[in-house]
Design a protein around this motif. Sequence first.
Motif, PDB file in Angstrom:
ATOM      1  N   LYS A 351       0.843  -1.197   0.000  1.00 15.72           N
ATOM      2  CA  LYS A 351       0.000   0.000   0.000  1.00 15.72           C
ATOM      3  C   LYS A 351       0.877   1.244   0.000  1.00 15.72           C
ATOM      4  O   LYS A 351       1.856   1.315   0.746  1.00 15.72           O
ATOM      5  N   GLY A 352       0.555   2.194  -0.844  1.00 20.42           N
ATOM      6  CA  GLY A 352       1.234   3.481  -0.826  1.00 20.42           C
ATOM      7  C   GLY A 352       2.716   3.432  -1.145  1.00 20.42           C
ATOM      8  O   GLY A 352       3.486   4.239  -0.636  1.00 20.42           O
ATOM      9  N   HIS A 353       3.139   2.497  -1.996  1.00 18.83           N
ATOM     10  CA  HIS A 353       4.540   2.446  -2.410  1.00 18.83           C
ATOM     11  C   HIS A 353       4.764   3.553  -3.431  1.00 18.83           C
ATOM     12  O   HIS A 353       4.183   3.560  -4.513  1.00 18.83           O
ATOM     13  N   VAL A 354       5.638   4.508  -3.091  1.00 17.99           N
ATOM     14  CA  VAL A 354       5.880   5.622  -3.998  1.00 17.99           C
ATOM     15  C   VAL A 354       6.931   5.213  -5.015  1.00 17.99           C
ATOM     16  O   VAL A 354       8.075   4.922  -4.666  1.00 17.99           O
ATOM     17  N   GLY A 355       6.546   5.143  -6.271  1.00 19.17           N
ATOM     18  CA  GLY A 355       7.470   4.711  -7.326  1.00 19.17           C
ATOM     19  C   GLY A 355       7.603   5.761  -8.404  1.00 19.17           C
ATOM     20  O   GLY A 355       7.208   6.920  -8.225  1.00 19.17           O
ATOM     21  N   ILE A 356       8.169   5.347  -9.538  1.00 20.21           N
ATOM     22  CA  ILE A 356       8.405   6.281 -10.636  1.00 20.21           C
ATOM     23  C   ILE A 356       7.105   6.541 -11.401  1.00 20.21           C
ATOM     24  O   ILE A 356       6.798   7.665 -11.770  1.00 20.21           O
ATOM     25  N   SER A 357       6.337   5.485 -11.624  1.00 23.54           N
ATOM     26  CA  SER A 357       5.124   5.644 -12.431  1.00 23.54           C
ATOM     27  C   SER A 357       3.947   6.162 -11.619  1.00 23.54           C
ATOM     28  O   SER A 357       2.934   6.537 -12.202  1.00 23.54           O
ATOM     29  N   GLY A 358       4.051   6.142 -10.296  1.00 26.32           N
ATOM     30  CA  GLY A 358       2.954   6.629  -9.477  1.00 26.32           C
ATOM     31  C   GLY A 358       3.039   6.001  -8.103  1.00 26.32           C
ATOM     32  O   GLY A 358       4.033   5.373  -7.753  1.00 26.32           O
ATOM     33  N   THR A 359       1.952   6.157  -7.343  1.00 31.40           N
ATOM     34  CA  THR A 359       1.915   5.555  -6.020  1.00 31.40           C
ATOM     35  C   THR A 359       1.103   4.273  -6.108  1.00 31.40           C
ATOM     36  O   THR A 359      -0.063   4.295  -6.494  1.00 31.40           O
ATOM     37  N   PHE A 360       1.759   3.138  -5.790  1.00 30.54           N
ATOM     38  CA  PHE A 360       1.128   1.839  -5.993  1.00 30.54           C
ATOM     39  C   PHE A 360       0.392   1.379  -4.747  1.00 30.54           C
ATOM     40  O   PHE A 360       0.954   1.384  -3.653  1.00 30.54           O
ATOM     41  N   THR A 361      -0.855   0.981  -4.898  1.00 27.34           N
ATOM     42  CA  THR A 361      -1.604   0.341  -3.834  1.00 27.34           C
ATOM     43  C   THR A 361      -2.301  -0.870  -4.443  1.00 27.34           C
ATOM     44  O   THR A 361      -3.306  -0.731  -5.135  1.00 27.34           O
ATOM     45  N   PHE A 362      -1.680  -2.043  -4.258  1.00 24.90           N
ATOM     46  CA  PHE A 362      -2.259  -3.251  -4.847  1.00 24.90           C
ATOM     47  C   PHE A 362      -3.346  -3.804  -3.939  1.00 24.90           C
ATOM     48  O   PHE A 362      -3.401  -3.501  -2.747  1.00 24.90           O
ATOM     49  N   SER A 363      -4.177  -4.661  -4.506  1.00 28.23           N
ATOM     50  CA  SER A 363      -5.170  -5.372  -3.698  1.00 28.23           C
ATOM     51  C   SER A 363      -5.552  -6.630  -4.464  1.00 28.23           C
ATOM     52  O   SER A 363      -5.065  -6.856  -5.569  1.00 28.23           O
ATOM     53  N   GLY A 364      -6.412  -7.424  -3.856  1.00 30.13           N
ATOM     54  CA  GLY A 364      -6.846  -8.652  -4.525  1.00 30.13           C
ATOM     55  C   GLY A 364      -7.576  -8.380  -5.828  1.00 30.13           C
ATOM     56  O   GLY A 364      -7.650  -9.253  -6.689  1.00 30.13           O
ATOM     57  N   THR A 365      -8.101  -7.173  -5.983  1.00 29.35           N
ATOM     58  CA  THR A 365      -8.860  -6.884  -7.197  1.00 29.35           C
ATOM     59  C   THR A 365      -8.151  -5.875  -8.091  1.00 29.35           C
ATOM     60  O   THR A 365      -8.658  -5.522  -9.144  1.00 29.35           O
TER      61      THR A 365
END
Lengths: 389, 318, 291
Positions: A351-365
């Motif tokens: 959740k909220g991983h700040v990366g180059i392409s954007g801020t990633f928040t993965f989930s089951g869906t």
Amino acid sequence: MDTKSKCRIIAIVTALIMAACLFCASTAAAEQKNEPIKIGGIFSVTGPASFLGDPEKKSMELAIDRINAKGGIDGRMLEAVIYDSEGDPSRAVRNAQRLLTRDNVIAIVGPSLTPTSLAVVPVLVRAEVPLISCAAGNQITDPIKPWVFKTAQSDIHAVSSIYAHMQKKGIKRVAVMIQSDAFGESGRDQLLGQAGDFGIEVVAQENFGTRDTDTTAQLTNIRRADPEAIVCWGTNPGPAVVARNVQQLGIELPLYNSHGVASPRFIDLAGDAAEGILLPTGKILVAELLPDNDPQKAVLLDYISTYEERLGETASSFGGYAFDGINLLAEAMKGTDGDKNKIRSNLEQIKGHVGISGTFTFSGTDHNGLAPDAFVMVRIKDGTWELVE
Amino acid sequence: MIRIDTHIIACIVFAAAATAAGILIDNAYYLQVMIFIGINTLLALSLNMLMGYAGQISLGHAAFYGIGAYATAILSTTYNLSPWIALPVAIFAAVVIAYIVGIPTLRLTGYYLGMGTLGFGMIVSIIFREWYSVTGGASGFVGIPPLSIGNFVFDTDRSYFFLVWGVVLFFFIMCRRIIDSRVGRALRAIHDGEHAAAAVGVNTAKMKLSIFVLSAAMASLAGFLYAHQVYFISPGSFSFLASIRIVTMVVIGGMASIWGSLLGASLLTLLPEWLHTFADYEMMVYGLVLMLVMIFLPRGLTRGILDIYENSRKKDDR
Amino acid sequence: MQEFLQYFFSGITNGAIYAVIAIGFSMLYRSTDLINFAHGEFVMIGALTMVTLTMTLHVPVVPAFLITVFGVAILGLVFERLAIRTVSRPEPIVLIIITVGASIFLRGLAMLIWGKDSHTMPPFTAHQPLDIAGARLLTQSIWIVLIAIMVAACLHFFYKRTLTGKAMHACAINKQAAWLVGIPSKLMTLLAFGLSTGMGAVAGIIIAPITMPAYDMGSMLGLKGFCAAMLGGLGSLWGSVLGGFLLGILEALGVGFVSSGLKDATAFLLLLLVLYFRPGGIISAVKVKRF
């Protein structure tokens, strides 16, 4: 020499080849403990999509070196094993199989393109190894496959950024110019599919080839349909030709482009025809211009300076896909001791991983994890980018 | 009779080697590379029948490969039919198209034939790309199911290995039979001189058309095997470059040589796997190899090496 | 009307390029009975050399033009000497594969020299596009058409008026008879190669400003140029010119009135139609070997 002995010689040669193949097989590297953890990479390093694969490969190596410099993951070093798919799906499948069974990688980052990614998906799903694709196509993570993630922004968000901007400007009728390849096709699906949601009507749809020298005929058709704006969806150099032809024909309509041309190269190619073009892009292009409170700003500037220092070339958003892939993977790998199932479920928890392409928040869906704010709209002005709004 | 015997021995040796490889190789990657070699061998063999034996060049052979792959993909995925129903349809489609295209095209010779087949191949690959609603367009066609017989599913690489190489072996024997028959002699007569062949009573047009159709059917079968192995196809795999690659396999391996097809397909499948370390030079090496082989061994590696061996023996005899 | 004129302009611009490439194919075929599948790569090398000369080395356009054409022609001679004359069995099938191999080799070489990116250069003369009855025409398009026609006219003059040209023509008609009257036929073959690849370079140079040259631009242009040559009549100078313009205009009209997705298919459909129904092309120059 008669045919008989010829046949015999050929048979012997064949037998030798088979024997050689067997020999190769038996010398397959045996796995050892306490070796570095291997992570696979499949990129289109050469071939028509090398503009994606080349920076992706370099960024993956960069990310891994940085993790190792900080002591690796739980004390174990990482090692990149990267193969070139040349953009060929069957080649990518063999690369994947090789990574899985001979190099025993723990996860794979890549491939660079939608067709190559779609081709390797079944292989990884069957082998139950996580894949973090660097391709734009929305089909890769929709429908959700448990083992497949992706870091590149989807066309969904690119198109919604463009349409949202049009909505603000009161544009209702658009014409689309689509490049005849997988990237263009995926964009077309979104452009046609989302138009209704924004109250926009697509009044003309034309195609151009990746190496077309002249697109004025298509643009003339578009002009006849009387749109209020044109959206061109492709990767260099096609859209640069389109931009020049738009200028040549004196079409005064706003011209939107895709994130596929979000690199300084596009401005070089299109020259002054690029002026005024609007496009959605990952924030990397305008990192300097971002407000200081943007969480991505520091990460982006850091990546740009290390990349440029190390490789002596301009960093692009494309390399960022692989860079994010490795960093996400590293985060998910902590404390798993290489258990692929745990890595997979950890990826879904990020959740909220700040990366180059954007801020990633993965989930089951959601296996892309990016929100529409991964894109900003920029305008080309005086040979450089300027933020819109 | 003796010739057939040696061929049977060669086939048995080959079958034994393939079986041993299939049982002993325990690494999915190697199995998969071998599967691709098998599929490519079938392709090369199909073109070799046309190019090597009948002397009719085709620069659009990947079209039939693609027709087989797309036919089975569409039928077994979009229409949920069993692949075993799709298989005859795929082959039938290739046969019908080859028949229709073959009648006018095979009246051409030399460069004109090369260009005619090239044009046909380009048009088919453009159709694969542009007929978006049916073929999935440039992004490709996903979700092709694995093959199965009853409850047995060919989803492991080992089972598929045996399937592919079984098919290859079958065609080795069949093609050998054809070559050694009256038809084969007629084909070689056409290769050496079409007018002369016609003069001695060979119905050249009919003969060329039948070998073209057979060749298309085999390529279509290869496409079928490819689609159910990779589960994914896209137009790029059946483009002009793919056609050139098939021609290269035939030429490098050796024209008019069944085992040459195996050698050519093996080399062209393995070479990129070995070459990937010098990626940027790969294209140059590839082009250079093609030119050098053609300049110095225009009959291909197997034939060429045999010729050299023969010449040196002749010298020794003197 | 305005639209039709615009399609026409687009057609003649592309058509002129196809015409120049087609001339290259035709002239080589006429003298040597050979089709060079690497021809498109010489177009690419011409374009990229021009870009390097004008953009990196800042050579003015006219000398750069001459240097490029000359340089690529020399490359063509080297190619003939090393890869074509050495062939032990000069059959069509062998020569097709050698030239295909050469095209892959040259593409790989160009990728190493110029990289994978597209390049760009300004038009020969910078002017606003001309407005003709509502349709726009780039000045570069005028250059392209003019140069294409000039080149064809020069070649026409060369074949009809100069001794060397007549000698080449004689070789094309009957090599052995030409040899008997003292024409060095090997030299003529070499010359034909130089002329043909030089033509390729001209095509590359004139389109460099309107397209974005890159190492992979050659194959499609080469194939289309070939279709144009077939359409007009392989081996005929004015046939190739006609075929080029016709193909360009038909493509543009196809985009305008049918579908832009099928643009590339136009050339190949025409190719098949010509091969099936009139293999000599519109202006049959050579006796066609067809059955």
